[in-house]
Design a protein around this motif. Structure first.
Motif, PDB file in Angstrom:
ATOM      1  N   SER A 116       0.843  -1.199   0.000  1.00 40.85           N
ATOM      2  CA  SER A 116       0.000   0.000   0.000  1.00 40.85           C
ATOM      3  C   SER A 116       0.879   1.250   0.000  1.00 40.85           C
ATOM      4  O   SER A 116       2.075   1.194   0.314  1.00 40.85           O
ATOM      5  N   ASN A 117       0.287   2.381  -0.339  1.00 45.70           N
ATOM      6  CA  ASN A 117       1.036   3.638  -0.315  1.00 45.70           C
ATOM      7  C   ASN A 117       1.530   3.959   1.088  1.00 45.70           C
ATOM      8  O   ASN A 117       2.597   4.563   1.252  1.00 45.70           O
ATOM      9  N   GLN A 138       5.474   7.637 -10.422  1.00 44.00           N
ATOM     10  CA  GLN A 138       4.671   8.069  -9.289  1.00 44.00           C
ATOM     11  C   GLN A 138       3.202   7.778  -9.545  1.00 44.00           C
ATOM     12  O   GLN A 138       2.847   7.117 -10.516  1.00 44.00           O
ATOM     13  N   GLY A 139       2.356   8.290  -8.690  1.00 44.95           N
ATOM     14  CA  GLY A 139       0.913   8.184  -8.879  1.00 44.95           C
ATOM     15  C   GLY A 139       0.379   6.785  -8.648  1.00 44.95           C
ATOM     16  O   GLY A 139       0.803   6.075  -7.735  1.00 44.95           O
ATOM     17  N   ASP A 140      -0.543   6.363  -9.502  1.00 43.12           N
ATOM     18  CA  ASP A 140      -1.265   5.112  -9.319  1.00 43.12           C
ATOM     19  C   ASP A 140      -0.530   3.899  -9.890  1.00 43.12           C
ATOM     20  O   ASP A 140      -1.023   2.777  -9.787  1.00 43.12           O
ATOM     21  N   ASN A 141       0.591   4.083 -10.517  1.00 47.21           N
ATOM     22  CA  ASN A 141       1.366   2.960 -11.054  1.00 47.21           C
ATOM     23  C   ASN A 141       1.812   2.056  -9.903  1.00 47.21           C
ATOM     24  O   ASN A 141       2.341   2.538  -8.899  1.00 47.21           O
ATOM     25  N   PRO A 142       1.589   0.724 -10.008  1.00 51.26           N
ATOM     26  CA  PRO A 142       1.995  -0.178  -8.907  1.00 51.26           C
ATOM     27  C   PRO A 142       3.474  -0.061  -8.552  1.00 51.26           C
ATOM     28  O   PRO A 142       3.857  -0.287  -7.403  1.00 51.26           O
ATOM     29  N   SER A 167       4.084  15.458 -10.576  1.00 47.38           N
ATOM     30  CA  SER A 167       3.501  15.272 -11.914  1.00 47.38           C
ATOM     31  C   SER A 167       4.256  16.163 -12.899  1.00 47.38           C
ATOM     32  O   SER A 167       5.109  16.972 -12.505  1.00 47.38           O
TER      33      SER A 167
END
Length: 233
Positions: A116-117, A138-142, A167
């Motif tokens: 998890s983050n 970054q972001g939602d990439n696993p 971003s």
């Protein structure tokens, strides 16, 4: 002098199962420590050693009851399951010791992707690192990571784009130097130690299970001198 009498075999088997109970806690503790220190949730082989420790605890209780009562059925299933546990634990321990750095990295990367983050953020904060292998993901990439701005290596006045950008990362940003090491670099020693220590402990204690099988076979075939001879099968 060889321990060949009924009472001696009974005491030896009972003592060995008490030892197994302690060994199970050692296996669980060492393997769990390896997982916590590395903070990687997908160390499958290390998790297998933990499972062996839990299973050994249950089997040790069965063996202890069987030894005290000289229960033929319990002792039979005990020695069969203990031998199967030896094969499993021995295999997992050898795998932990034989795994190379590339395979360790693959296990760690799989763990990072499933984490998890919050776990990733804990890793970054504790080990002062940014991203697993590449800070720009970054972001939602696993394979990505939470923002790195709050960690210690980003607190200096010359913090790079890995600390400030979440971003719109440009080619120039990728060329800039990040003041933080990647988490793979920071975790390498901990992951290596987790596999080697867990594998070594698992391998050492797996051989005691063969001794348990041998003592059980001897004890099961001995007559209890206090029992009715006709009741022994």
């Amino acid at each position: 002098m060889v321990c060949g009498g009924f009472q001696c075999s009974k005491n030896a088997l009972a003592a060995l199962n008490v030892l197994y109970i302690f060994v199970s806690f050692i296996l669980i503790g060492v393997a769990a420590y390896g997982r916590v220190v590395a903070i990687v949730t997908n160390l499958t082989l290390v998790g297998g050693i933990i499972a062996c420790g839990v299973f050994l605890f249950i089997i040790a209780l069965i063996g202890l009851i069987g030894a005290i009562k000289h229960h033929q059925v319990l002792l039979f299933f005990y020695m069969i399951i203990l031998f199967l546990l030896f094969l499993l634990q021995f295999s997992l321990a050898c795998a932990c010791l034989a795994i190379n750095e590339d395979q360790q990295e693959q296990f760690a990367e799989n763990g990072w992707r499933l984490a998890s983050n919050q776990t990733k953020e804990t890793v970054q904060y504790k080990f002062d690192c940014c991203g697993f292998k590449d800070w720009s993901i970054q972001g939602d990439n696993p394979s990505g990571h939470p923002p790195c701005g709050g960690i210690q290596c980003c607190s200096g006045g010359n913090a790079g784009p890995c600390c400030t950008k979440t971003s719109n990362i440009t080619e120039a940003d990728l060329q800039a130097m990040c003041p933080c090491q990647t988490c793979l670099t920071a975790l390498q020693n901990e992951i290596h130690s987790a596999f080697k220590i867990t594998g070594g402990v698992g391998l050492f204690f797996s051989f005691t299970e063969i001794i348990g099988v041998w003592i059980t076979i001897r004890f099961r075939n001995q007559k209890d001198p206090r029992a009715n001879p006709s009741s022994f099968l």
